[in-house]
Design a protein around this motif. Structure first.
Motif, PDB file in Angstrom:
ATOM      1  N   TYR A  44       0.844  -1.208   0.000  1.00  0.00           N
ATOM      2  CA  TYR A  44       0.000   0.000   0.000  1.00  0.00           C
ATOM      3  C   TYR A  44       0.875   1.252   0.000  1.00  0.00           C
ATOM      4  CZ  TYR A  44      -3.643   3.154   1.948  1.00  0.00           C
ATOM      5  OH  TYR A  44      -4.523   4.167   2.192  1.00  0.00           O
ATOM      6  N   PHE A  45       1.814   1.319   0.944  1.00  0.00           N
ATOM      7  CA  PHE A  45       2.669   2.504   1.023  1.00  0.00           C
ATOM      8  C   PHE A  45       3.739   2.486  -0.065  1.00  0.00           C
ATOM      9  CE2 PHE A  45       0.724   2.208   5.201  1.00  0.00           C
ATOM     10  CZ  PHE A  45       0.194   3.487   5.283  1.00  0.00           C
ATOM     11  N   THR A  47       3.290   1.971  -3.058  1.00  0.00           N
ATOM     12  CA  THR A  47       2.813   2.585  -4.303  1.00  0.00           C
ATOM     13  C   THR A  47       3.349   4.006  -4.456  1.00  0.00           C
ATOM     14  OG1 THR A  47       0.784   3.215  -3.175  1.00  0.00           O
ATOM     15  CG2 THR A  47       0.695   1.226  -4.541  1.00  0.00           C
ATOM     16  N   LEU A  48       3.793   4.613  -3.339  1.00  0.00           N
ATOM     17  CA  LEU A  48       4.436   5.928  -3.423  1.00  0.00           C
ATOM     18  C   LEU A  48       5.670   5.846  -4.321  1.00  0.00           C
ATOM     19  CD1 LEU A  48       4.218   7.083   0.303  1.00  0.00           C
ATOM     20  CD2 LEU A  48       3.123   8.202  -1.646  1.00  0.00           C
ATOM     21  N   LEU A  50       6.119   3.714  -6.800  1.00  0.00           N
ATOM     22  CA  LEU A  50       5.654   3.564  -8.179  1.00  0.00           C
ATOM     23  C   LEU A  50       5.322   4.935  -8.759  1.00  0.00           C
ATOM     24  CD1 LEU A  50       4.610   1.695 -10.536  1.00  0.00           C
ATOM     25  CD2 LEU A  50       2.368   1.840  -9.443  1.00  0.00           C
ATOM     26  N   ALA A  51       4.580   5.738  -7.984  1.00  0.00           N
ATOM     27  CA  ALA A  51       4.198   7.082  -8.454  1.00  0.00           C
ATOM     28  C   ALA A  51       5.454   7.937  -8.654  1.00  0.00           C
ATOM     29  CB  ALA A  51       3.250   7.734  -7.461  1.00  0.00           C
TER      30      ALA A  51
END
Ligand code: HEM
Lengths: 139, 130
Positions: A44-45, A47-48, A50-51
């Motif tokens: 979940y965290f 994904t930061l 990835l962005a």
């Protein structure tokens, strides 16, 4: 109704309530269940990252900064952990989807699936990283 | 306090739809995105590996190509929906105080939208230039 009230009024008997987690010997199936939740939480965290990667790719400076991070030892460690979490969670997710079809609940199947989940995720993570480090010449 | 509870028919109570007020929709979407995540994750990992060690210009060009952009957009959409539901389940499991629960569920929605849109912005910028 009256019957229920009088039952409630009585002092409850001293009997064990639901089993406590601490009295269980840790079991592989149990650990893998917890691992699915922890890896989902970490992803979940993650994904930061990835962005960040996608936005960084827009400019040479931004990408240089991302590459510096990804190449640092802490960056490598995080990315290695992320790879394992992703693969582990994916295999664990497949296990959940098998269960959703009503299959895989037998005692030996449960043990087998849990072991396959763990061994599979470690093996795939190592293979991916060895492949990448070899093809990139260790850079 | 207890009166409204008793006028509710069993159907109405069922339509209260549980702790997240969304009935079985969350359960279903969690499975739907879980299935979608499998091929999309494999594709995203393969894309990532092929980009390692390349310079920014090459990475931007490959990520911005139509097929790769579409795969990455699907990946971002699927994991964003999936992780929002997943985190909501975790919050509902551990946070029982109603106002803390609502606050965290809101924060969860804000985070997932923000990070999801940031990733979409990055990939679209690569694809459309500007
Ligand atoms: C790669 C393929 C993936 C599959 C097959 C998958 C599958 C699943 C399934 C079936 C569940 C529900 C487990 C349950 O019912 O207890 C779940 C939970 C969850 N997933 Fe995934 N998932 C995947 C990827 C991801 C990714 C990329 C993220 C985050 C970015 C993520 C975050 C979560 C979270 C936070 C939960 C909640 C954990 C829990 O309730 O214990 N998943 N996943």
């Amino acid at each position: 109704m009256a019957e229920t009230r009088s039952l409630e009024a009585r002092t409850p008997a001293e009997r064990p309530l639901s089993p406590h987690l601490q009295i269980y010997r840790p079991m592989l199936t149990m650990m893998m269940s917890i691992a699915h939740r922890i890896t989902g939480f970490a992803l979940y965290f993650g994904t930061l990252l990835l962005a960040w990667w996608l936005i960084a790719a827009v400019s040479p400076n931004g990408y240089a900064r991302f590459q510096w991070f990804a190449g640092s030892w802490i960056g490598r460690l995080i990315l290695f952990g992320y790879t394992w979490a992703l693969i582990h969670h994916m295999l664990g997710g497949i296990r959940h989807l098998i269960w959703d079809t009503g299959r895989g609940f037998g005692p030996s199947e449960r043990e087998w699936l849990a072991a396959a989940n763990l061994i599979g995720s470690i093996a795939i993570t190592l293979i991916l990283w060895i492949f990448v480090l070899l093809t990139m010449g260790g850079s | 306090m207890s009166a409204p509870k008793h006028i509710r028919t069993p159907l109405a109570r069922v339509l209260g739809r549980g702790a997240a007020r969304s009935g079985t929709e969350h359960f279903w979407h969690q499975r739907l995105t879980a299935v979608a995540n499998i091929p999309l994750t494999i594709a995203a990992v393969i894309i990532l590996i092929t980009l390692l060690g390349r310079n920014q210009a090459a990475v931007a060009q490959i990520l911005g190509s139509p097929a790769v952009t579409i795969i990455m957009l699907l990946f971002i959409f699927s994991i964003t929906i999936h992780m929002r539901i997943g985190m909501a389940v975790i919050i509902e499991d551990y946070v029982h105080d109603e106002s803390s629960k609502l606050t965290l569920l809101m924060a969860n929605t804000f985070f997932t939208f923000a990070v999801g849109l940031a990733a979409v912005y990055g990939i679209l910028k690569l694809s459309f230039g500007l």
